[in-house]
Design an enzyme around this catalytic site. Sequence first.
Site, PDB file in Angstrom:
ATOM      1  N   GLN A 106       0.861  -1.181   0.000  1.00  0.00           N
ATOM      2  CA  GLN A 106       0.000   0.000   0.000  1.00  0.00           C
ATOM      3  C   GLN A 106       0.893   1.225   0.000  1.00  0.00           C
ATOM      4  OE1 GLN A 106      -2.124   1.199   3.749  1.00  0.00           O
ATOM      5  NE2 GLN A 106      -3.927   0.866   2.478  1.00  0.00           N
ATOM      6  N   TYR A 176      -6.593  10.792   3.719  1.00  0.00           N
ATOM      7  CA  TYR A 176      -5.182  11.041   3.451  1.00  0.00           C
ATOM      8  C   TYR A 176      -5.107  11.966   2.215  1.00  0.00           C
ATOM      9  CZ  TYR A 176      -4.127   7.256   6.748  1.00  0.00           C
ATOM     10  OH  TYR A 176      -4.030   6.488   7.886  1.00  0.00           O
ATOM     11  N   ARG A 352      -8.735  -7.586  10.629  1.00  0.00           N
ATOM     12  CA  ARG A 352      -8.641  -8.065  12.014  1.00  0.00           C
ATOM     13  C   ARG A 352      -8.725  -9.580  12.164  1.00  0.00           C
ATOM     14  NH1 ARG A 352     -13.035  -3.764  13.798  1.00  0.00           N
ATOM     15  NH2 ARG A 352     -13.570  -4.218  11.618  1.00  0.00           N
TER      16      ARG A 352
END
Length: 395
Positions: A106, A176, A352
């Site tokens: 990423q 972002y 998760r």
Amino acid sequence: MTTAERVPAADILAPARLGPVTVRNRIIKAATAEGMTPDGLVTDELIDFHRRLAQGGIGVTTLAGCAVAPDAPSATGQIVLRREAVPGLRRLTDAVHAEGAAASVQINHAGPVADVRANGLPAIAPGKLFSLISLRNSRPATAADIERVTQNFVDAALLAVESGFDVVELHMGHNYFVSSFLSPKLNKRTDGFGGALENRARVARDVARRVRDAVQDKAAIIAKLSMDDGVPGGTWLDEALQTAQWLDQDGSLDALEMTVGSSLYNPMYLFKGEAPVADFAAVMPQPVKLGVQMFGKLALKEYPYRDLYLLEQARQFLPVVKTPLILLGGVTDRAGMDTAMAEGFGFVAIGRALLREPDLINQIAANPGKRSLCVHCNRCMPTVYTGTRCVLTTP
Ligand SMILES: Cc1cc2nc3c(=O)[nH]c(=O)nc-3n(C[C@H](O)[C@H](O)[C@H](O)COP(=O)(O)O)c2cc1C
Ligand code: SF4
């Protein structure tokens, strides 16, 4: 293409094409900041983290948030993609490939979420925006800054390819840099990068196009795009649908991963579930610690968790784009994966549940009824500062 015209549901565990790359199944480990690179270079601990995931059966593992420039990191120690980082990254991709998985990275510019103190450089954004994390305002980016950041993405992507990554994920979410330009709330510019959505989407489209032009088919190029940032007056589905259609028409991307939330103003919106305020306060330096203790409950709003919690929003994109879509958010078991395939998603991404059990996919392959042990307490979130782990697993 409409949902009805899509081909019959794919087998989540069968090999698939992701742009120019063949992956062994349709399961992607979503980026979860690892916090294992104190010097900004790959460590053995980071390689082991991804090796375990690859051994555990995922199709693609994602190295989280590598910064495209020195002013881009959102936290201390994040890898800045530069030549010095390449040998370590190569060791990481070799280790992942040796286990039969593909490696994704990423790449990101944190923009208004940049860690000003750690970077020693100002944060740049569409305008002057206050960050609760750095407790400072960002500086409005000039046209030259925007061009420089766009080129930073290109250079970082090329270094990623040189390092052996099969997939490059462009961060276009969470407020972002790229996503802050998309937001009508954060982007109040009056030049060619502000105003109409067409202008606000320029950075996203230019970054994708120029990265694709440079990388060509040497790697798959995907983007993590916010559908809704959870900020009143910010990005919402109607605009995100249009942005996704433009990205689709541009033909620069091999897949779109649909996300939500704002690391700047509403971080828990992406995760749902409990806000681990006490755990966050424990790892923060002063004066942020005090701020978290006093205002954490207010800043870290809680949202109810349920499996596949982004499905209703993400399925809106299926009829309007041809680009394969990646379903993210509460994918934890075979039933959820099958639902994603039946709906027409090309891939699923899991965060998760794979931190809790890195071998979850092998377990599901052996036993389709296997249920995840992740309880979505989110207490892994503050561990990104000390080495990301599930607090329920034995060290
Ligand atoms: C500890 C932790 C760190 C994360 N770091 C990142 C990150 O660096 N970049 C990012 O885009 N998302 C990050 N995420 C969000 C995940 O990629 C994913 O979108 C989110 O956890 C929802 O998916 P899940 O329900 O499968 O966990 C992080 C999540 C966790 C739990
Ligand atoms: S700490 Fe463990 S159980 Fe809690 S959300 Fe994170 S991975 Fe799941």
